[in-house]
Design an enzyme around this catalytic site. Structure first.
Site, PDB file in Angstrom:
ATOM      1  CG  HIS A 120      -0.362  -0.081   2.536  1.00 58.08           C
ATOM      2  ND1 HIS A 120       0.451   0.904   3.031  1.00 58.08           N
ATOM      3  CD2 HIS A 120      -0.429  -1.025   3.509  1.00 58.08           C
ATOM      4  CE1 HIS A 120       0.846   0.599   4.254  1.00 58.08           C
ATOM      5  NE2 HIS A 120       0.338  -0.591   4.567  1.00 58.08           N
ATOM      6  CG  HIS A 131       4.228  -1.511   2.292  1.00 56.26           C
ATOM      7  ND1 HIS A 131       2.899  -1.793   2.100  1.00 56.26           N
ATOM      8  CD2 HIS A 131       4.578  -2.050   3.483  1.00 56.26           C
ATOM      9  CE1 HIS A 131       2.470  -2.486   3.133  1.00 56.26           C
ATOM     10  NE2 HIS A 131       3.447  -2.654   3.987  1.00 56.26           N
ATOM     11  CB  CYS A 149       1.551  -7.994  18.427  1.00 58.88           C
ATOM     12  SG  CYS A 149       0.723  -7.392  16.927  1.00 58.88           S
ATOM     13  CB  CYS A 194       4.433  -6.198  15.975  1.00 55.11           C
ATOM     14  SG  CYS A 194       3.446  -4.729  16.192  1.00 55.11           S
ATOM     15  CB  CYS A 231      -0.941  -4.932  19.142  1.00 50.86           C
ATOM     16  SG  CYS A 231       0.331  -3.995  18.260  1.00 50.86           S
ATOM     17  CG  HIS A 267      -0.852  -4.529  14.138  1.00 54.26           C
ATOM     18  ND1 HIS A 267       0.436  -4.530  14.617  1.00 54.26           N
ATOM     19  CD2 HIS A 267      -0.764  -4.617  12.787  1.00 54.26           C
ATOM     20  CE1 HIS A 267       1.277  -4.628  13.592  1.00 54.26           C
ATOM     21  NE2 HIS A 267       0.587  -4.673  12.479  1.00 54.26           N
ATOM     22  CE  LYS A 274       2.465   1.005  10.095  1.00 52.59           C
ATOM     23  NZ  LYS A 274       2.775  -0.365  10.516  1.00 52.59           N
ATOM     24  CE  LYS A 314       1.178  -5.347   4.988  1.00 54.04           C
ATOM     25  NZ  LYS A 314       2.465  -5.879   4.524  1.00 54.04           N
TER      26      LYS A 314
HETATM   27  O1  ME8 Z   1       7.880  -4.457   9.386  1.00 58.15           O
HETATM   28  N1  ME8 Z   1       3.328   4.828   6.688  1.00 58.15           N
HETATM   29  O2  ME8 Z   1       7.407  -5.249   7.275  1.00 58.15           O
HETATM   30  P1  ME8 Z   1       6.074  -4.450   6.898  1.00 58.15           P
HETATM   31  C1  ME8 Z   1       4.634   4.864   6.354  1.00 58.15           C
HETATM   32  N2  ME8 Z   1       9.055  -7.221   7.589  1.00 58.15           N
HETATM   33  N3  ME8 Z   1       5.362   3.772   6.144  1.00 58.15           N
HETATM   34  C2  ME8 Z   1       4.748   2.596   6.264  1.00 58.15           C
HETATM   35  C3  ME8 Z   1       3.393   2.469   6.610  1.00 58.15           C
HETATM   36  C4  ME8 Z   1       2.661   3.670   6.827  1.00 58.15           C
HETATM   37  N4  ME8 Z   1       1.373   3.679   7.121  1.00 58.15           N
HETATM   38  N5  ME8 Z   1       3.071   1.180   6.641  1.00 58.15           N
HETATM   39  C5  ME8 Z   1       4.193   0.506   6.322  1.00 58.15           C
HETATM   40  C6  ME8 Z   1       8.085  -5.209   8.459  1.00 58.15           C
HETATM   41  N6  ME8 Z   1       5.206   1.360   6.087  1.00 58.15           N
HETATM   42  C7  ME8 Z   1       9.253  -6.156   8.492  1.00 58.15           C
HETATM   43  C8  ME8 Z   1      10.517  -5.375   8.184  1.00 58.15           C
HETATM   44  S1  ME8 Z   1      13.171  -5.241   7.887  1.00 58.15           S
HETATM   45  C9  ME8 Z   1      14.489  -6.210   8.277  1.00 58.15           C
HETATM   46  C10 ME8 Z   1      11.767  -6.200   8.250  1.00 58.15           C
HETATM   47  C11 ME8 Z   1       6.576   1.010   5.669  1.00 58.15           C
HETATM   48  O3  ME8 Z   1       5.556  -5.093   5.672  1.00 58.15           O
HETATM   49  C12 ME8 Z   1       7.603   1.450   6.692  1.00 58.15           C
HETATM   50  O4  ME8 Z   1       8.863   1.564   6.068  1.00 58.15           O
HETATM   51  O5  ME8 Z   1       5.186  -4.331   8.077  1.00 58.15           O
HETATM   52  C13 ME8 Z   1       7.634   0.271   7.617  1.00 58.15           C
HETATM   53  O6  ME8 Z   1       8.818   0.213   8.364  1.00 58.15           O
HETATM   54  C14 ME8 Z   1       7.542  -0.858   6.654  1.00 58.15           C
HETATM   55  O7  ME8 Z   1       6.651  -0.399   5.631  1.00 58.15           O
HETATM   56  C15 ME8 Z   1       7.003  -2.101   7.355  1.00 58.15           C
HETATM   57  O8  ME8 Z   1       6.631  -3.041   6.433  1.00 58.15           O
END
Ligand code: ME8
Length: 533
Positions: free
Chosen positions: A25, A28, A134, A137, A157, A160, A308, A311
């Protein structure tokens, strides 16, 4: 930096590797676009750059999603990666140099070696843990940070807003608690390690409170990297995931490449995963005897209704919903321009439309098409020389120098994308103001030699300003910049847009007189009416 070190090391930028339990979304894409602009900026400086992104494919969240969809977790990941994640990055013009998936053998083999090494060094021991977890997370929570749920027993959480689960397991632990003092020493010696300052302060407070050892294995499910010394356990998904930054860089497989890429220049992360990157990851690297990344930079959240965008909360908006209306360049522009990097922000259709129309279509797009049209009309498309330059032209050249210097510092060093983009658009405003003052369409009516020299000078000045603008905006809006480059006929004399460097962008007069200027595509066409919703 010594010269040899500068030559050897690449500017290495990473994004988080995203969970593939669902489609990407806006949130990301926000981090990934920022990383793309940062790396393209450094490439435009002429530096060697490496940009890594990828996907995080182990753990309970992925396993449960796959089960709910009646496929194996590997099948699920393969499908999402190929059908949703990679195509989006391609669509958004993301120029990543590698794409790591944590289920790849090049990753899992190295991860096993890394944890075996920590185990051999006595950094890992066996124990037991119970606590609230969670799955969203993929993290044990502290009781104090939970929110009350629907019943007395239920706790939520804080991120979430969904119930946590009580986990009780025999685990292996990493001696994280031993690293508190060393981490604090490191933060003190490297004040720029964590940015922005708010993020740094949050981490300092957290570590100062004292760290607990970290549970690094799970034994109640098997979707993960098996511990080499006890295969009943799989590695905790976060410990596996963090290592992508080194496994993709050639750790344990390609020493020359690893020496060039590691330590990473910047880990870009959302503020929700700051502790993993600024506490756990550095401690693990210290334990392994590896250098620590140079910077961890946290971006804020894109919000929906004060929460925030996520998904699991079903508030994720697909980037293609916006690019289909505004186009990819405008999309890349909008989020970095409208939200100061590091702070939370929200997207609104109205704000996007307003910025598109006034900044992209009017200020920038119209300037480009007006200048090309006038060179076509008055000089048959052959760029005239500036034979009568004076104070007004000097002001434009100086404005360019200032914009280039500011943008380079803000985007390239400070990751202040909004500030850097604003500097370039101030320059665009300045050029618009210059044309308004000089009124070339009026000067054109003066057929004296002097009048024609002034007309030539004004149009040359505007075209030369656009030449520099194309270079400065190329990292942010590569498609529009390429169209502009094309319409200025710059490739024939100056070469490819990608080969222009930030270091020479403000050298006034680079675009040679005689360049063939054509009226190319409109850079930012008028928006259709907003579709009825
Ligand atoms: O945390 N606003 O993956 P994830 C801004 N797999 N950035 C956002 C966001 C939002 N509403 N939502 C997501 C994970 N992001 C782990 C990471 S790294 C070794 C492992 C972005 O799919 C932001 O960069 O939940 C966040 O840190 C990342 O997506 C989390 O993606």
């Amino acid at each position: 930096h010594s010269t040899t070190e500068a030559q050897r090391s690449a500017y290495y930028v990473t994004t988080p590797i995203y969970y593939v339990n669902d489609r990407p979304h806006l949130g990301h894409a926000y981090t990934t676009v920022a990383g793309d602009v940062l790396t393209r900026w450094h490439r435009q400086r002429g530096e060697k750059v490496w940009y890594l992104t990828g996907t995080d494919e182990h753990g309970q969240k992925i396993l449960r999603t796959a089960e709910a969809n009646g496929v194996t977790p590997q099948e699920w990941c393969d499908k999402l990666v190929e059908e949703a994640w990679k195509p989006l990055w391609q669509h958004l013009n993301i120029a990543n140099d590698d794409f790591i998936r944590t289920t790849q053998k090049r990753h899992t083999d190295r991860v096993q070696e890394f944890v075996q090494d920590l185990h051999d060094k006595g950094e890992i021991y066996k124990g037991g843990y119970s606590g609230p977890y969670c799955v969203g997370c993929e993290e044990y929570k502290l009781p104090g940070e939970l929110l009350p749920g629907a019943t007395e027993d239920e706790k939520l959480c804080p991120i979430h807003k969904r119930p946590v689960e009580w986990l009780e397991e025999e685990n292996y632990f990493f001696r994280l608690s031993a690293y508190g003092p060393k981490l604090l020493e490191f933060y003190a010696a490297n004040p720029d390690f964590i940015q922005p300052a708010t993020a740094r302060n949050e981490v300092l407070r957290f570590v100062e409170q004292g760290l607990q050892d970290l549970s690094i294995s799970r034994s109640t499910f098997n979707w993960g990297v098996p511990l080499p010394w006890d295969e009943k356990h799989v590695l905790y998904v976060w410990v596996d995931a963090l290592q992508n930054y080194i496994t993709a860089a050639g750790y344990g497989s390609d020493p020359a490449r690893f020496a060039e890429l590691w330590p990473a220049s910047v880990h870009l992360v959302g503020k929700d995963i700051l502790r993993f990157h600024a506490v756990i990851w550095p401690a693990m690297l210290m334990a392994a005897g590896l250098p620590l990344p140079k910077r961890v930079v946290a971006n804020g959240w894109l919000m929906v209704g004060g929460e925030k965008m996520s998904k699991s909360n079903l508030t994720g908006i697909a980037p293609t919903d916006l690019t289909s209306h505004f186009g990819v360049d405008a999309y890349r522009y909008y989020f970095l321009r409208a939200i100061p990097f590091g702070t939370d922000g929200s997207f609104s259709w109205e704000d996007f439309t307003a910025r598109y129309t006034s900044e992209l279509a009017n200020d920038f797009g119209n300037l480009a098409s007006r200048v090309a049209a006038m060179v076509g009309k008055y000089f048959d498309g052959a760029l005239p020389a500036a034979t009568a330059a004076g104070a007004a032209e000097q002001t434009v050249a100086e404005g360019l120098a200032k914009a280039a210097e500011t943008a380079d510092r803000k985007i390239g060093e400070e990751l202040d994308f909004a500030g850097g983009i604003a500097a370039v658009f101030e320059f665009i405003k300045l050029v618009n103001g210059y044309l308004t003052e000089q009124e070339p369409w009026k000067v054109a009516k003066d057929t004296s030699e002097e009048g024609q020299a002034r007309l030539a000078t004004v149009l040359y000045t505007a075209a030369e300003a656009l030449r520099a603008t194309a270079v400065l905006l190329n990292p942010l809006m590569p498609t529009a910049a390429a169209k502009l480059w094309d319409s200025l006929g710059a490739e024939a004399s100056l070469g490819a847009l990608a080969d222009q460097t930030i270091g020479t962008v403000a050298d006034w007069g680079r675009l040679p007189a005689g360049s063939t200027v054509t009226k190319g595509d409109i850079l930012f066409p008028r928006l259709e009416e907003k579709p009825a919703s």
